[in-house]
Design an enzyme around this catalytic site. Structure first.
Site, PDB file in Angstrom:
ATOM      1  N   ASP A 461       0.421  11.831  -7.805  1.00  0.00           N
ATOM      2  CA  ASP A 461       0.906  10.806  -8.727  1.00  0.00           C
ATOM      3  C   ASP A 461       2.319  11.149  -9.201  1.00  0.00           C
ATOM      4  OD1 ASP A 461       0.837   8.522 -10.286  1.00  0.00           O
ATOM      5  OD2 ASP A 461      -1.046   9.038 -11.281  1.00  0.00           O
ATOM      6  N   ASP A 529      -2.636   0.110 -10.630  1.00  0.00           N
ATOM      7  CA  ASP A 529      -3.641   0.510 -11.612  1.00  0.00           C
ATOM      8  C   ASP A 529      -4.492  -0.672 -12.058  1.00  0.00           C
ATOM      9  OD1 ASP A 529      -2.840   3.131 -11.568  1.00  0.00           O
ATOM     10  OD2 ASP A 529      -1.694   3.049 -13.432  1.00  0.00           O
TER      11      ASP A 529
END
Length: 717
Positions: A461, A529
């Site tokens: 990430d 997300d």
């Protein structure tokens, strides 16, 4: 049978260079001033036709404009007034290059054109490559300072812009730009807009590819559709800041130039040093946006992905179940539930390391949090493996919290300008991976994690952009914008080489780092997300313009959705996520026994169609009354899977039959789930009855198998 034409040729007598793909030709010619200039990009032409192409020239009929054709990489010199893809300044203050053509080299499908400045020690190699079976033309530039250190004229060259390529569209009646915009939780929103007579800039200044824009675009004349029309499309293989400038001038010429970096950056080229750009790839098709996407998908599978033939597993990720509240017992409980519904990979997300109880601490300290995992991660990894799943781990190695042992030990490792206050985003700072010692530390930390904890999968990430990106004491501080990204690439490449079988998922706060550069060393990208299935339909549609389904991570999560609060049926959530690399991300401890059983059934259904979704040929289909679908066809046309969705219904509006233009009109198709046989001609020209459930959030999976000859019995209309 005539011999195949060479992929790349160059005729020194005429200066004509030609690159051939299965369905297109790209041609350029070296001009009298030494600068290679664009000639043609479109449908295949034979040698005779190419020889008859008129000398390309500017459409401007004015003494105020240059008459030459568009450059393959425009310098600042001469009567050029559009965006310059190469901007340099020499040690004596002179700006811009003036080229002499210095030769060429052809090696199979690769062509290199050598240019040298007429007065200064600067050489450029304009590089082109085509690959058998692909319509994609790859382009990049290698710029070298050829001076010797003891010569007065061999001072450093300042580079303000070095693009990978400039592209030129043919003369069209009009121009329409397709591009992707968005933000966090709303990535990959497709826009098709008339290109204005102006300069249009698509860019990221964030050090990452970005949620808000994508280095992909397509151009057409405004009439192309999904299945028909001339389309030119390009994509930059770069995961840091980037810029693409399109220029449609008042007399009808449209060009675009792009590469790494953004305005305000400059790099220093010392004698003997080179600067190489990333690949800026392009393709042409006469068969519409769908064919352009399919050409990109084939290129990504055959020439970008590191292991395209490995199936993407059904993963379970624990983030939405636990957030930061992770411990060994809770994760093992989730692992048992995930294995029970068919997950093949269990990923432990954020919260497992350092002092990480929230997002204010711990980043940089990549050791298990003792109170959560008193024996380390091996007991969890061993149990996950015992359950028959691979073990994955979330990491964010480019970032650091001030509240961490790493920052307290090495505060100088972050991107910073000592006279400027550092901006914190999400309570974190960015480590300067351009520093060799930081790159070495990151590789060492990740290598140890993978080895010591039997990690099979890393979710890498990167949750914030660059700000105050200085490098104290470095004479060329802006190099960090390039070198940081290349360090990320090197670390990923080394990890994969040192740990065969390791797989990596790209992530940046969702879809903030999805591009051809990162996919060259990862297996898939986290798309967004936002897992709301209604929003995901548009997000995934935009993602599919460039990327194949096997690279698109798509999860089934809880209802109501954490991002939107929308309540949707489990089957609808699954059917949307099954159009990519299926994942699960909800709190399984809160799912009922009926929901777990239904999830297990749908995971099994996905595994039946997974070869089609991940390796098939994708066709985007739009029906009436808000219905959209994705159709996956096997390469031989024998097996097909269609996922169709209708988020909202209107009283009295039954969806029209969904046409499936990719089928063979001369074949018949069996629906094995309903034991129905369909005429291919009917499904192409009239469509298939969807028979969707009533109400909102309706969806259906349709499987079809070509039969030959047609089996006995009535055909289903």
């Amino acid at each position: 049978m005539p011999a195949a034409l060479p992929l790349a040729t160059f005729d020194p007598g005429s200066g004509l260079a030609v690159l051939r793909t299965p369905n297109s030709v790209y041609a350029l010619r070296t001009g009298p001033d030494g600068s290679p200039r664009h000639l043609y990009w479109g449908a295949p032409l034979d040698a005779a036709a190419l020889s008859l192409l008129p000398e390309a020239a500017s459409p401007a009929a004015s003494s105020f404009e240059a008459g030459a054709a568009a450059d393959e990489l425009a310098p600042q010199t001469g009567a050029r007034f559009g965006p310059a893809g190469l901007q340099v300044r020499f040690a004596d203050g002179t700006s811009g290059a003036q080229w002499e053509f210095a030769g060429h080299r052809v090696d199979g499908g690769e062509l290199r054109l050598f240019l040298t400045d007429r007065r200064y020690p600067l050489r450029a190699e304009l590089c082109y490559r085509v690959r058998p079976g692909s319509d994609v033309v790859e382009r990049w530039v290698e710029l070298t300072h050829t001076g010797a250190g003891n010569r007065a004229e061999a001072g450093p060259v300042t580079v303000d812009r070095l693009d990978s390529a400039s592209w030129t569209a043919p003369a069209l009646a009009d121009y329409r730009l397709s591009h992707l915009t968005g933000g966090w939780n709303s990535e990959f929103q497709l826009h098709r807009d008339r290109l204005p007579v102006a300069e249009t800039v698509l860019t990221s200044r964030r050090g990452l590819t970005g949620h808000h824009a994508s280095p992909w675009l397509a151009l057409d004349d405004g009439t192309a559709t999904e299945e028909a029309g001339d389309v030119w499309s390009t994509a930059l293989a770069w995961s840091g800041s980037w810029r693409i400038t399109l220029h449609r001038d008042a007399v009808g010429r449209t060009t675009w130039t792009g590469g790494f970096g953004h305005e305000g950056l400059r790099w220093t080229l010392e004698p003997g040093k080179s600067l190489h750009t990333p690949v800026f790839a392009g393709l042409y098709t006469p068969h519409g946006f769908g064919a352009a996407s399919r050409a990109w998908h084939g290129y990504v599978a055959d020439h970008v992905l590191p292991e395209p033939g490995r199936e993407r597993p059904v993963l379970y990720n624990s983030w939405e179940a636990t957030g930061f509240d992770v411990d060994q017992a809770g994760q093992i409980k989730l692992a048992h539930l995930a294995a029970g519904i068919g997950a093949e990979l269990f990923v432990l997300d954020d919260g497992w390391f350092g002092a990480r109880r929230d997002d204010r601490a711990g980043l940089g300290d990549w050791t298990p949090r003792p109170e959560a995992f008193p024996e380390g991660l091996r007991p969890l990894a061993d149990e996950v493996h015992r359950l028959g799943m691979a073990f994955g781990l979330w990491v964010e190695p480019e970032m650091v919290n001030r509240d961490s042992e790493l920052y307290r030990t090495h505060p100088d490792w972050v991107l910073h300008s000592p006279t400027r206050e550092a901006t914190e985003l999400r309570h974190q700072l960015v480590l300067n991976f351009a520093r060799p010692e930081v790159e070495a530390w990151a590789h060492r930390a990740l290598d140890g994690l993978v080895r010591d904890h039997r990690v099979d999968w890393l979710k890498w990430d990167a949750n914030r952009a660059f700000t105050e990106a200085g490098w104290e004491g470095n004479p060329d501080p802006d190099r960090l914008w390039i070198d940081h990204t290349r360090a990320v690439y090197r670390i990923m490449d080394r990890l994969r080489a040192d740990h065969p079988g390791l797989r990596i998922e790209a992530c940046a706060g969702g879809g903030g780092r999805a591009d051809l550069g990162i996919l060259a060393r990862t297996d898939q990208a986290w798309t967004s997300d936002n897992t709301d299935p209604v929003d995901r339909i548009a997000i995934q549609h935009g993602f599919s313009q460039l990327f194949p389904a096997r690279t698109m991570a798509a999860w089934v999560t809880d209802s109501p959705n954490a991002a939107t609060g929308r309540r949707t049926p489990l089957r609808f959530r699954f059917h949307v996520a099954m159009s990519g690399a299926l994942g699960l991300g909800g709190d399984l401890t809160g799912w009922s026994a009926e929901e777990l059983d239904e999830a297990a059934e749908l995971v099994a259904r996905y595994k039946q169609i997974r070869p089609l979704v991940q390796y098939g040929i994708q066709h985007r289909v739009t029906g009436g009354d808000g219905v959209t679908a994705v159709h996956y066809a096997a390469g031989d046309g024998g097996e097909h899977a269609v996922l169709a969705w209708r988020p909202a219904t209107r009283f009295g509006h039954r969806p029209a039959p969904l046409k499936l233009p990719a089928l063979d009109t001369g074949a018949h198709y069996l629906d094995p789930d309903r034991d129905q046989v369909h005429s291919g001609a009917v499904l192409v020209h009239r469509g298939i009855e969807l028979s969707l459930p009533s109400g909102d959030y309706a969806s259906r999976l349709i499987r079809l198998r070509r039969t030959s000859p047609c089996p006995a019995g009535p055909l289903t209309p």
